[in-house]
Design a protein around this motif. Sequence first.
Motif, short mmCIF file in Angstrom:
data_model
loop_
_atom_site.label_atom_id
_atom_site.label_comp_id
_atom_site.label_asym_id
_atom_site.label_seq_id
_atom_site.Cartn_x
_atom_site.Cartn_y
_atom_site.Cartn_z
N GLU A 1 -3.46 16.04 1.80
CA GLU A 1 -3.63 14.59 1.95
C GLU A 1 -2.66 14.01 2.97
N GLY A 2 -1.58 14.72 3.25
CA GLY A 2 -0.67 14.29 4.30
C GLY A 2 -1.10 14.78 5.67
N ALA B 1 -4.15 10.48 13.17
CA ALA B 1 -3.25 9.60 13.92
C ALA B 1 -2.91 10.15 15.30
N VAL B 2 -2.80 11.47 15.41
CA VAL B 2 -2.41 12.06 16.70
C VAL B 2 -3.60 12.65 17.45
N GLY B 3 -4.80 12.50 16.90
CA GLY B 3 -5.99 13.03 17.57
C GLY B 3 -6.13 14.54 17.46
N ALA B 4 -5.57 15.11 16.40
CA ALA B 4 -5.67 16.56 16.19
C ALA B 4 -6.94 16.88 15.42
N ARG C 1 -4.71 19.49 20.08
CA ARG C 1 -3.65 18.97 19.24
C ARG C 1 -3.86 19.47 17.82
N PHE C 2 -2.76 19.68 17.14
CA PHE C 2 -2.83 20.10 15.75
C PHE C 2 -1.58 19.61 15.04
N VAL C 3 -1.66 19.59 13.72
CA VAL C 3 -0.51 19.23 12.90
C VAL C 3 -0.13 20.45 12.07
#
Length: 121
Positions: free
Chosen positions: A36-37, A44-47, A7-9
């Motif tokens: 920071e975002g 939160a998403v486990g990335a 997972r990644f953002v």
Amino acid sequence: MRGPAPRFVVANGDEGDPGSFCDRLLLESDPHRVLEGLAPAGFAVGANRGVVFVRSEYPVAVGRMQAAVEAARAAGHFGAGVHGSSFDFDVEIVEGSRTSWFSFGGAKGGVNFARNWRSPG
């Protein structure tokens, strides 16, 4: 048994709207705000990885984002075991070509591009 997919953002700093410079202003004037975002979103998403796409036409933004990432790593905000925790998270700045995010097919195309993208390292 196959494990969960990585997972990644993603932060999209590739402005596709002609004449829009809001992403550029943020990336150049306050790059730490972008990071920071990404960090809490990743948690939160486990990335364990964040990617920031920046247009190649914005070399100042690329440089400032890269400097912000390096400063965050040095402060322990990114890397293995963030601040002594079990959470690993790092961010990479990806300089985009003149092809905008929208050329990939909007958000869905950009996510598909990011899934198939491989770090040069």
